[in-house]
Design a protein around this motif. Sequence first.
Motif, PDB file in Angstrom:
ATOM      1  N   TYR A 171       8.177 -10.250   6.967  1.00 55.52           N
ATOM      2  CA  TYR A 171       7.008 -10.140   6.111  1.00 55.52           C
ATOM      3  C   TYR A 171       6.821 -11.456   5.375  1.00 55.52           C
ATOM      4  CZ  TYR A 171       7.171  -5.135   6.931  1.00 55.52           C
ATOM      5  OH  TYR A 171       7.162  -3.901   7.532  1.00 55.52           O
ATOM      6  N   VAL A 172       5.564 -11.875   5.254  1.00 51.60           N
ATOM      7  CA  VAL A 172       5.220 -13.091   4.521  1.00 51.60           C
ATOM      8  C   VAL A 172       4.414 -12.701   3.304  1.00 51.60           C
ATOM      9  CG1 VAL A 172       3.916 -15.242   4.614  1.00 51.60           C
ATOM     10  CG2 VAL A 172       5.295 -14.543   6.574  1.00 51.60           C
ATOM     11  N   GLN A 173       4.823 -13.218   2.150  1.00 52.25           N
ATOM     12  CA  GLN A 173       4.172 -12.862   0.891  1.00 52.25           C
ATOM     13  C   GLN A 173       2.957 -13.731   0.612  1.00 52.25           C
ATOM     14  OE1 GLN A 173       6.741 -12.928  -2.512  1.00 52.25           O
ATOM     15  NE2 GLN A 173       5.132 -12.324  -3.916  1.00 52.25           N
ATOM     16  N   ASP A 174       1.880 -13.088   0.183  1.00 52.55           N
ATOM     17  CA  ASP A 174       0.693 -13.759  -0.334  1.00 52.55           C
ATOM     18  C   ASP A 174       0.795 -13.666  -1.864  1.00 52.55           C
ATOM     19  OD1 ASP A 174      -1.821 -14.263  -1.483  1.00 52.55           O
ATOM     20  OD2 ASP A 174      -2.879 -13.548   0.290  1.00 52.55           O
TER      21      ASP A 174
ATOM     22  N   THR B 135      -2.161 -11.919  -4.005  1.00 49.64           N
ATOM     23  CA  THR B 135      -2.320 -10.461  -3.981  1.00 49.64           C
ATOM     24  C   THR B 135      -0.989  -9.729  -4.181  1.00 49.64           C
ATOM     25  OG1 THR B 135      -1.963 -10.299  -1.595  1.00 49.64           O
ATOM     26  CG2 THR B 135      -4.240 -10.638  -2.359  1.00 49.64           C
ATOM     27  N   GLU B 136       0.129 -10.454  -4.078  1.00 54.07           N
ATOM     28  CA  GLU B 136       1.483  -9.888  -4.119  1.00 54.07           C
ATOM     29  C   GLU B 136       1.736  -8.906  -2.984  1.00 54.07           C
ATOM     30  OE1 GLU B 136       3.190  -8.663  -7.774  1.00 54.07           O
ATOM     31  OE2 GLU B 136       2.408 -10.364  -8.876  1.00 54.07           O
ATOM     32  N   LEU B 137       0.942  -9.031  -1.915  1.00 57.61           N
ATOM     33  CA  LEU B 137       1.173  -8.225  -0.723  1.00 57.61           C
ATOM     34  C   LEU B 137       1.930  -9.049   0.308  1.00 57.61           C
ATOM     35  CD1 LEU B 137      -2.287  -6.477  -0.194  1.00 57.61           C
ATOM     36  CD2 LEU B 137      -0.193  -5.452  -1.094  1.00 57.61           C
ATOM     37  N   ALA B 138       2.769  -8.371   1.063  1.00 64.66           N
ATOM     38  CA  ALA B 138       3.450  -9.015   2.175  1.00 64.66           C
ATOM     39  C   ALA B 138       2.935  -8.390   3.457  1.00 64.66           C
ATOM     40  CB  ALA B 138       4.958  -8.820   2.062  1.00 64.66           C
ATOM     41  N   SER B 139       2.605  -9.222   4.413  1.00 63.08           N
ATOM     42  CA  SER B 139       2.095  -8.762   5.702  1.00 63.08           C
ATOM     43  C   SER B 139       3.139  -9.002   6.778  1.00 63.08           C
ATOM     44  CB  SER B 139       0.824  -9.523   6.077  1.00 63.08           C
ATOM     45  OG  SER B 139      -0.158  -9.340   5.096  1.00 63.08           O
ATOM     46  N   LYS B 140       3.221  -8.058   7.716  1.00 59.40           N
ATOM     47  CA  LYS B 140       4.183  -8.172   8.807  1.00 59.40           C
ATOM     48  C   LYS B 140       3.788  -9.330   9.720  1.00 59.40           C
ATOM     49  CE  LYS B 140       4.753  -4.323  10.884  1.00 59.40           C
ATOM     50  NZ  LYS B 140       5.045  -3.118  11.665  1.00 59.40           N
ATOM     51  N   LYS B 141       4.787 -10.130  10.110  1.00 57.97           N
ATOM     52  CA  LYS B 141       4.569 -11.298  10.955  1.00 57.97           C
ATOM     53  C   LYS B 141       5.658 -11.385  12.014  1.00 57.97           C
ATOM     54  CE  LYS B 141       1.232 -12.830   8.276  1.00 57.97           C
ATOM     55  NZ  LYS B 141      -0.145 -12.803   8.687  1.00 57.97           N
ATOM     56  N   THR B 142       5.473 -12.291  12.963  1.00 54.06           N
ATOM     57  CA  THR B 142       6.513 -12.588  13.948  1.00 54.06           C
ATOM     58  C   THR B 142       7.410 -13.695  13.389  1.00 54.06           C
ATOM     59  OG1 THR B 142       5.278 -14.344  15.046  1.00 54.06           O
ATOM     60  CG2 THR B 142       4.906 -12.065  15.829  1.00 54.06           C
ATOM     61  N   ALA B 143       8.547 -13.905  14.032  1.00 56.57           N
ATOM     62  CA  ALA B 143       9.448 -14.982  13.594  1.00 56.57           C
ATOM     63  C   ALA B 143       8.740 -16.330  13.655  1.00 56.57           C
ATOM     64  CB  ALA B 143      10.708 -15.006  14.444  1.00 56.57           C
ATOM     65  N   ASN B 144       7.913 -16.556  14.675  1.00 51.81           N
ATOM     66  CA  ASN B 144       7.177 -17.821  14.771  1.00 51.81           C
ATOM     67  C   ASN B 144       6.207 -17.988  13.613  1.00 51.81           C
ATOM     68  OD1 ASN B 144       8.460 -18.652  17.095  1.00 51.81           O
ATOM     69  ND2 ASN B 144       6.908 -17.799  18.450  1.00 51.81           N
TER      70      ASN B 144
ATOM     71  N   ILE C 233       5.458 -19.848   2.134  1.00 54.74           N
ATOM     72  CA  ILE C 233       6.275 -20.160   0.971  1.00 54.74           C
ATOM     73  C   ILE C 233       7.457 -19.214   0.873  1.00 54.74           C
ATOM     74  CG2 ILE C 233       6.319 -20.258  -1.552  1.00 54.74           C
ATOM     75  CD1 ILE C 233       3.388 -21.171  -1.389  1.00 54.74           C
ATOM     76  N   PHE C 234       7.227 -17.901   1.031  1.00 52.30           N
ATOM     77  CA  PHE C 234       8.344 -16.969   0.938  1.00 52.30           C
ATOM     78  C   PHE C 234       8.187 -15.851   1.953  1.00 52.30           C
ATOM     79  CE2 PHE C 234      11.259 -13.845  -0.788  1.00 52.30           C
ATOM     80  CZ  PHE C 234      12.347 -14.659  -1.056  1.00 52.30           C
ATOM     81  N   ALA C 235       9.260 -15.622   2.683  1.00 51.65           N
ATOM     82  CA  ALA C 235       9.262 -14.570   3.704  1.00 51.65           C
ATOM     83  C   ALA C 235      10.450 -13.652   3.477  1.00 51.65           C
ATOM     84  CB  ALA C 235       9.335 -15.188   5.094  1.00 51.65           C
ATOM     85  N   TYR C 236      10.275 -12.395   3.818  1.00 47.68           N
ATOM     86  CA  TYR C 236      11.327 -11.392   3.760  1.00 47.68           C
ATOM     87  C   TYR C 236      11.635 -10.958   5.189  1.00 47.68           C
ATOM     88  CZ  TYR C 236       9.601 -10.637  -1.050  1.00 47.68           C
ATOM     89  OH  TYR C 236       9.199 -10.783  -2.341  1.00 47.68           O
ATOM     90  N   THR C 237      12.889 -10.661   5.467  1.00 50.35           N
ATOM     91  CA  THR C 237      13.264 -10.047   6.735  1.00 50.35           C
ATOM     92  C   THR C 237      14.019  -8.776   6.407  1.00 50.35           C
ATOM     93  OG1 THR C 237      13.406 -12.187   7.822  1.00 50.35           O
ATOM     94  CG2 THR C 237      14.496 -10.346   8.899  1.00 50.35           C
ATOM     95  N   THR C 238      13.606  -7.675   7.006  1.00 52.81           N
ATOM     96  CA  THR C 238      14.226  -6.381   6.739  1.00 52.81           C
ATOM     97  C   THR C 238      14.632  -5.724   8.051  1.00 52.81           C
ATOM     98  OG1 THR C 238      12.276  -4.959   6.911  1.00 52.81           O
ATOM     99  CG2 THR C 238      12.607  -6.095   4.814  1.00 52.81           C
TER     100      THR C 238
ATOM    101  N   ASP D  54       2.074  -2.521   7.685  1.00 52.18           N
ATOM    102  CA  ASP D  54       1.414  -3.814   7.779  1.00 52.18           C
ATOM    103  C   ASP D  54       1.323  -4.580   6.471  1.00 52.18           C
ATOM    104  OD1 ASP D  54       1.097  -3.611  10.486  1.00 52.18           O
ATOM    105  OD2 ASP D  54      -0.831  -2.602  10.334  1.00 52.18           O
ATOM    106  N   GLU D  55       1.161  -3.893   5.344  1.00 57.19           N
ATOM    107  CA  GLU D  55       1.086  -4.578   4.056  1.00 57.19           C
ATOM    108  C   GLU D  55       1.816  -3.762   3.008  1.00 57.19           C
ATOM    109  OE1 GLU D  55      -2.906  -5.535   2.930  1.00 57.19           O
ATOM    110  OE2 GLU D  55      -3.025  -7.142   4.388  1.00 57.19           O
ATOM    111  N   VAL D  56       2.697  -4.434   2.258  1.00 56.82           N
ATOM    112  CA  VAL D  56       3.427  -3.779   1.173  1.00 56.82           C
ATOM    113  C   VAL D  56       3.439  -4.688  -0.042  1.00 56.82           C
ATOM    114  CG1 VAL D  56       4.911  -2.353   2.634  1.00 56.82           C
ATOM    115  CG2 VAL D  56       5.631  -4.645   2.028  1.00 56.82           C
ATOM    116  N   VAL D  57       3.541  -4.083  -1.208  1.00 57.94           N
ATOM    117  CA  VAL D  57       3.632  -4.846  -2.456  1.00 57.94           C
ATOM    118  C   VAL D  57       5.027  -5.445  -2.547  1.00 57.94           C
ATOM    119  CG1 VAL D  57       3.515  -4.702  -4.967  1.00 57.94           C
ATOM    120  CG2 VAL D  57       1.953  -3.356  -3.566  1.00 57.94           C
TER     121      VAL D  57
END
Length: 142
Positions: free
Chosen positions: A34-37, A40-49, A57-62, A68-71
């Motif tokens: 997930y990559v944070q915006d 909006t403080e939302l994180a959207s699901k993304k690929t490793a690329n 700027i900041f990504a989470y891996t879970t 698709d979008e979480v706070v």
Amino acid sequence: MKVVINKKFGGFYLSGKAIEFYAKLKGIENLYHYVQDFTTELASKKTANEVDDNNVIFAYTTTKDFGDEVVTSHQSPLFDHLYSPEIERNDEDLVKVIEELGEKANTRVSSLKIVEIPDDVEYVIEDYDGAEWIAEKHRTWS
């Protein structure tokens, strides 16, 4: 002993590709990035690329799919994630990831390096604004 440190101002973070490789070596499956915006403080699901894009700027891996979008506030389920700064720096799998991926293990804010120190040294990793070095552990009082 081999120890991984960050040589760039910013902090110790692994790229999406490096996190996936590390997780594979550890037997961890089903990773979700997930990559944070920040607006909006939302994180959207993304690929490793997509996580490795220079604009991130900041990504989470879970290991859980949160949709698709979480706070991403402190109450977010993403608060409990695979966080690269918490990995032991002398972890043999981490060292293998850095040796094999080289520059591809870095992020926008990290430049990772393997430093070899004697096996019997008690060490600490110190930093200034995220740029790190290894120091021999000693006692201090204040």
